[in-house]
Scaffold this active site. Structure first.
Site, PDB file in Angstrom:
ATOM      1  CG  ASP A 160      -1.533   1.276   1.589  1.00  0.00           C
ATOM      2  OD1 ASP A 160      -2.223   1.799   0.689  1.00  0.00           O
ATOM      3  OD2 ASP A 160      -1.347   1.802   2.700  1.00  0.00           O
ATOM      4  CG  ASP A 191      -1.412   7.789   0.243  1.00  0.00           C
ATOM      5  OD1 ASP A 191      -2.192   7.584  -0.703  1.00  0.00           O
ATOM      6  OD2 ASP A 191      -0.439   8.556   0.155  1.00  0.00           O
ATOM      7  CD  GLU A 240      -3.911   9.958   3.623  1.00  0.00           C
ATOM      8  OE1 GLU A 240      -4.153   8.967   2.912  1.00  0.00           O
ATOM      9  OE2 GLU A 240      -4.316  11.107   3.328  1.00  0.00           O
ATOM     10  CB  THR A 290      -7.118   4.428  -2.504  1.00  0.00           C
ATOM     11  OG1 THR A 290      -7.505   3.178  -1.941  1.00  0.00           O
ATOM     12  CG2 THR A 290      -8.354   5.204  -2.860  1.00  0.00           C
TER      13      THR A 290
HETATM   14  C1  XBP Z   1      -5.040   6.438   0.696  1.00  0.00           C
HETATM   15  C2  XBP Z   1      -6.198   7.150   0.146  1.00  0.00           C
HETATM   16  C3  XBP Z   1      -5.981   8.164  -0.926  1.00  0.00           C
HETATM   17  C4  XBP Z   1      -5.264   9.385  -0.355  1.00  0.00           C
HETATM   18  C5  XBP Z   1      -5.540  10.611  -1.179  1.00  0.00           C
HETATM   19  O1  XBP Z   1      -4.619   5.532  -0.291  1.00  0.00           O
HETATM   20  O2  XBP Z   1      -7.309   6.857   0.534  1.00  0.00           O
HETATM   21  O3  XBP Z   1      -7.250   8.525  -1.422  1.00  0.00           O
HETATM   22  O4  XBP Z   1      -5.766   9.656   0.952  1.00  0.00           O
HETATM   23  O5  XBP Z   1      -5.102  10.385  -2.517  1.00  0.00           O
HETATM   24  P1  XBP Z   1      -3.818   4.151   0.097  1.00  0.00           P
HETATM   25  P2  XBP Z   1      -6.053  10.848  -3.727  1.00  0.00           P
HETATM   26  O6  XBP Z   1      -3.744   4.043   1.615  1.00  0.00           O
HETATM   27  O7  XBP Z   1      -4.634   3.050  -0.532  1.00  0.00           O
HETATM   28  O8  XBP Z   1      -2.459   4.324  -0.517  1.00  0.00           O
HETATM   29  O9  XBP Z   1      -6.532  12.236  -3.394  1.00  0.00           O
HETATM   30  O10 XBP Z   1      -5.177  10.798  -4.952  1.00  0.00           O
HETATM   31  O11 XBP Z   1      -7.157   9.830  -3.747  1.00  0.00           O
HETATM   32 MG    MG Z   2      -2.906   3.300   3.280  1.00  0.00          MG
END
Ligand code: XBP
Ligand code: MG
Length: 255
Positions: A10, A12, A19, A124
């Site tokens: 993953d 983020d 975040e 995501t």
């Molecule tokens: C985390 C998310 C992403 C980011 C924002 O993704 O939910 O939506 O918060 O990115 P993951 P975008 O943990 O699956 O990596 O604004 O490009 O969606």
């Molecule tokens: Mg994540």
């Protein structure tokens, strides 16, 4: 017992703490550019993280936290426009090296590759964000290390749906039970377990109270030689930081 062949990361919250000081700042800059008085502070953003996907998160904010927003234009066009500008701000933040990888991530990626395991990404977030993060932390050449970078709108349903992991498995051609996922959130674990992939969690400030049911092991981070990690729950590791041998043992315990 199946052999561990591939690691799927993953992004983020897992590869990097993106975040609070990344995405959240970029959203607020995009709102300001549009002369909107929306400000997602750390506490509100923690609530909004219940929804994955930036566009989906803005919709969630409007329908649950800013229900009196009066707009006579096309709200979907506004959301798409805000999110596109947010992505530009986020990429700029990454290019300024505002975000670094979490402890042990670069070390373990190097060790996993040296051990001949395949690596991929399932996230995501928007593809441009993944490219910018990998380039700014590991270098542009590192993009080629990943067999598949599955990201964002490439699938119809985002995490917690399993779609992004199913898509990644199909692309790499490796069965779910020969893979291991690193995730950081409840939505992520629901998604990877929904795709039947053994999962390890490295939690963070925003996700530490999440329900990680289904994960084999929950850690505070991957650890470094001089920065011990802690096993919060599940299968133990041999030492003070996660190694490839730990991953093989944890994976074997799942089969
Ligand atoms: C985390 C998310 C992403 C980011 C924002 O993704 O939910 O939506 O918060 O990115 P993951 P975008 O943990 O699956 O990596 O604004 O490009 O969606
Ligand atoms: Mg994540």
């Amino acid at each position: 017992m199946t052999e561990l062949k591939a690691i799927i990361f993953d992004v983020d919250g897992t590869l990097a703490e993106t975040e609070r000081d990344g995405h959240r700042i970029a959203f607020n800059r995009a709102f300001s550019d549009a002369d909107l008085d929306w400000n997602w502070d750390e506490a509100l953003y923690g609530k909004l993280l219940a929804v994955t996907g930036g566009k989906e998160r803005i919709r969630y904010f409007l329908s649950n936290f800013h229900t009196d927003f009066d707009y006579d234009g096309d709200i979907e066009l506004l959301i798409v426009s805000l999110h596109a500008n947010k992505t530009k701000h986020y990429v700029s933040l990454l290019e300024s090296h505002a975000i670094t990888l979490r402890p042990g991530v670069e070390r373990l990626i190097n060790e996993v590759r040296k051990a001949g395991l395949r690596i991929s990404i399932a996230t995501t977030t928007t593809p441009a964000n993944v490219t910018a993060l990998v380039k700014s932390t590991l270098g542009e050449q590192a993009l080629a290390w990943f067999d598949c970078i599955a990201a964002g709108d490439i699938v119809p349903a985002k995490k917690p749906a399993p779609d992004i992991f199913d898509y990644c498995l199909e692309k790499i051609g490796i069965p779910a039970d020969e893979c291991l996922v690193f995730e950081d959130s409840a939505n992520g674990v629901l998604s990877s377990c929904g795709a039947n992939i053994p999962t390890v969690v490295t939690s963070n400030n925003y996700t530490q109270d999440d329900d990680f049911s289904g994960a084999i092991t929950v850690l505070d981070h991957l650890g470094e030689v001089d920065l011990p990690c802690q096993v919060i729950s599940g299968q133990a590791i041999a030492g003070n930081y996660v190694t490839v041998d730990d991953l093989k043992r944890i994976h074997a315990s799942a089969s």
